[in-house]
Design a protein around this motif. Structure first.
Motif, PDB file in Angstrom:
ATOM      1  N   ASN A   1      -6.680  16.554  -6.803  1.00  0.00           N
ATOM      2  CA  ASN A   1      -5.730  16.130  -7.835  1.00  0.00           C
ATOM      3  C   ASN A   1      -4.954  14.886  -7.410  1.00  0.00           C
ATOM      4  O   ASN A   1      -4.469  14.134  -8.257  1.00  0.00           O
ATOM      5  CB  ASN A   1      -4.757  17.264  -8.144  1.00  0.00           C
ATOM      6  N   ARG A   2      -4.822  14.670  -6.090  1.00  0.00           N
ATOM      7  CA  ARG A   2      -4.072  13.515  -5.602  1.00  0.00           C
ATOM      8  C   ARG A   2      -4.698  12.212  -6.094  1.00  0.00           C
ATOM      9  O   ARG A   2      -3.994  11.284  -6.496  1.00  0.00           O
ATOM     10  CB  ARG A   2      -4.039  13.550  -4.072  1.00  0.00           C
TER      11      ARG A   2
ATOM     12  N   GLY B   1       0.797  -1.224   0.000  1.00  0.00           N
ATOM     13  CA  GLY B   1       0.000   0.000   0.000  1.00  0.00           C
ATOM     14  C   GLY B   1       0.826   1.268   0.000  1.00  0.00           C
ATOM     15  O   GLY B   1       0.304   2.349  -0.276  1.00  0.00           O
ATOM     16  N   GLN B   2       2.134   1.163   0.287  1.00  0.00           N
ATOM     17  CA  GLN B   2       2.989   2.331   0.318  1.00  0.00           C
ATOM     18  C   GLN B   2       3.522   2.712  -1.055  1.00  0.00           C
ATOM     19  O   GLN B   2       4.281   3.675  -1.175  1.00  0.00           O
ATOM     20  CB  GLN B   2       4.168   2.080   1.262  1.00  0.00           C
ATOM     21  N   ASP B   3       3.146   1.950  -2.093  1.00  0.00           N
ATOM     22  CA  ASP B   3       3.653   2.216  -3.439  1.00  0.00           C
ATOM     23  C   ASP B   3       2.839   3.253  -4.191  1.00  0.00           C
ATOM     24  O   ASP B   3       3.024   3.438  -5.389  1.00  0.00           O
ATOM     25  CB  ASP B   3       3.675   0.912  -4.255  1.00  0.00           C
ATOM     26  N   ASN B   4       1.907   3.921  -3.505  1.00  0.00           N
ATOM     27  CA  ASN B   4       1.080   4.957  -4.129  1.00  0.00           C
ATOM     28  C   ASN B   4       0.333   4.408  -5.346  1.00  0.00           C
ATOM     29  O   ASN B   4       0.277   5.032  -6.407  1.00  0.00           O
ATOM     30  CB  ASN B   4       1.936   6.163  -4.534  1.00  0.00           C
TER      31      ASN B   4
ATOM     32  N   GLN C   1      -3.199   9.249  -8.617  1.00  0.00           N
ATOM     33  CA  GLN C   1      -3.209   7.825  -8.282  1.00  0.00           C
ATOM     34  C   GLN C   1      -3.853   7.008  -9.401  1.00  0.00           C
ATOM     35  O   GLN C   1      -3.394   5.904  -9.716  1.00  0.00           O
ATOM     36  CB  GLN C   1      -3.936   7.621  -6.960  1.00  0.00           C
ATOM     37  N   MET C   2      -4.911   7.538 -10.012  1.00  0.00           N
ATOM     38  CA  MET C   2      -5.509   6.866 -11.165  1.00  0.00           C
ATOM     39  C   MET C   2      -4.517   6.805 -12.335  1.00  0.00           C
ATOM     40  O   MET C   2      -4.454   5.814 -13.060  1.00  0.00           O
ATOM     41  CB  MET C   2      -6.778   7.595 -11.597  1.00  0.00           C
TER      42      MET C   2
ATOM     43  N   LYS D   1     -13.629   8.187  -3.713  1.00  0.00           N
ATOM     44  CA  LYS D   1     -12.928   9.325  -3.119  1.00  0.00           C
ATOM     45  C   LYS D   1     -12.933  10.517  -4.058  1.00  0.00           C
ATOM     46  O   LYS D   1     -13.083  11.661  -3.625  1.00  0.00           O
ATOM     47  CB  LYS D   1     -11.490   8.932  -2.770  1.00  0.00           C
ATOM     48  N   PHE D   2     -12.771  10.247  -5.345  1.00  0.00           N
ATOM     49  CA  PHE D   2     -12.723  11.334  -6.310  1.00  0.00           C
ATOM     50  C   PHE D   2     -14.077  12.034  -6.428  1.00  0.00           C
ATOM     51  O   PHE D   2     -14.141  13.258  -6.556  1.00  0.00           O
ATOM     52  CB  PHE D   2     -12.288  10.779  -7.674  1.00  0.00           C
TER      53      PHE D   2
END
Length: 309
Positions: free
Chosen positions: A159-160, A78-81, A164-165, A152-153
């Motif tokens: 923009n975060r 999960g830390q790989d963004n 991620q997408m 979430k979007f």
């Protein structure tokens, strides 16, 4: 570091003595390179190709062995963004042993899906079969992550989440390239196995892997196309929301700038001089009423202009 594994009762167990049916070389150092060149006639180019994460899948046939480069998905955290990466590892197959060359301890994780492994070829097929299922598992995770990002979007429009997408879409491109090159390796391996008159079970397993790899490739291709369309739509949605916000701010400025001008004039001493014959509460009450009427008139006019356009 080189580890030895032996086949017993259809399973792999650590071996303390040579010879072993499976040799596993992870993170080879200078001494391991010399050992590989001496015992398996692997030059520096072949070892470097096996350790290069950007190397394309391929297979080479030699009189007494075959050497292939296979693209595999890396373990996701999960830390790989939300970035899913692929890497490569090499396999050298002989009649009596199988050699694996990799940069970590991942390739043999989960090995042993088949009920019985009777030789190095069975270990090779089981390893490739396990990697294809690893791709399928990651595609399911990508679909779940995409749904979560969509929720979430829709609630925040940050923009975060869009970045991620983009990471997910980029990962799918790497998966598509890896699966396509792996499919070419499986096709050539199938032709080689048929020429060498391998068993029907072996040929059937290779055919199953080709089918599942193609299905995985098509699934990744569909996800990539869908994500690309969704990213364009979400980008347009962000632009539309920004435009609406700027439009509202512009309307507020259009309404209040003239009022600020009138209020500035009314706050100067000249206004008191001009309205000196009147009581101050009458003059300033009239100024406030005039400002409210001017503001209402501008709002009404701007709304009519918006409806007309």
């Amino acid at each position: 570091m080189i580890k030895s594994l032996r086949l017993q009762d259809g399973r792999l167990y650590p071996a303390t003595q040579q010879p072993a049916q499976v040799l596993w070389c992870s993170k080879p150092d200078v001494g391991d390179h010399d050992w590989l060149r001496l015992h398996f006639r692997l030059d520096e180019h072949a070892v470097a190709s096996a350790l290069d994460p950007d190397e394309v899948s391929r297979i080479e046939f030699h009189p007494d062995s075959l050497f292939l480069i296979w693209k595999r998905p890396q373990s996701y955290s999960g830390q790989d963004n939300f970035s899913f990466d692929v890497s490569s590892f090499g396999l050298l197959l002989r009649d009596d042993c199988l050699l694996l060359i990799c940069n970590d301890d991942q390739p043999l994780s989960g090995l042993g899906r088949r009920e019985m492994m009777n030789g190095p070829m069975d270990v090779l097929l089981d390893l490739l079969f396990n990697n294809i299922h690893h791709y399928l598992g990651h595609l399911k995770v990508i679909k779940m992550v995409a749904r979560e990002l969509q929720q979430k979007f829709n609630s925040s429009l940050e923009n975060r989440h869009l970045l991620q997408m983009f990471n997910l879409s980029e990962s799918l491109v790497y998966y598509i390239n890896a699966l396509h090159s792996n499919g070419a390796v499986l096709t050539r391996l199938r032709n080689h196995a048929e020429k060498k008159h391998y068993s029907s079970d072996c040929l059937g397993l290779i055919d199953d892997m080709i089918i599942e790899n193609n299905q995985c490739y098509k699934q990744a291709e569909i996800y990539s196309t869908v994500f690309a369309g969704l990213m364009d739509a979400r980008g347009n949605l962000v632009n539309n929301s920004t435009n609406n916000l700027l439009r509202k701010l512009t309307l507020i400025n259009v309404v209040f700038l003239p009022l600020n001008l009138v209020a500035g004039i009314g706050g100067m001493s000249e206004y008191s001089m001009m309205t000196a014959p009147l009581p101050w509460w009458w003059s300033y009450t009239a100024l406030i009423v005039a400002m409210l009427g001017m503001g209402a008139a501008m709002v009404w006019g701007l709304r009519r202009m918006a409806r007309a356009s």
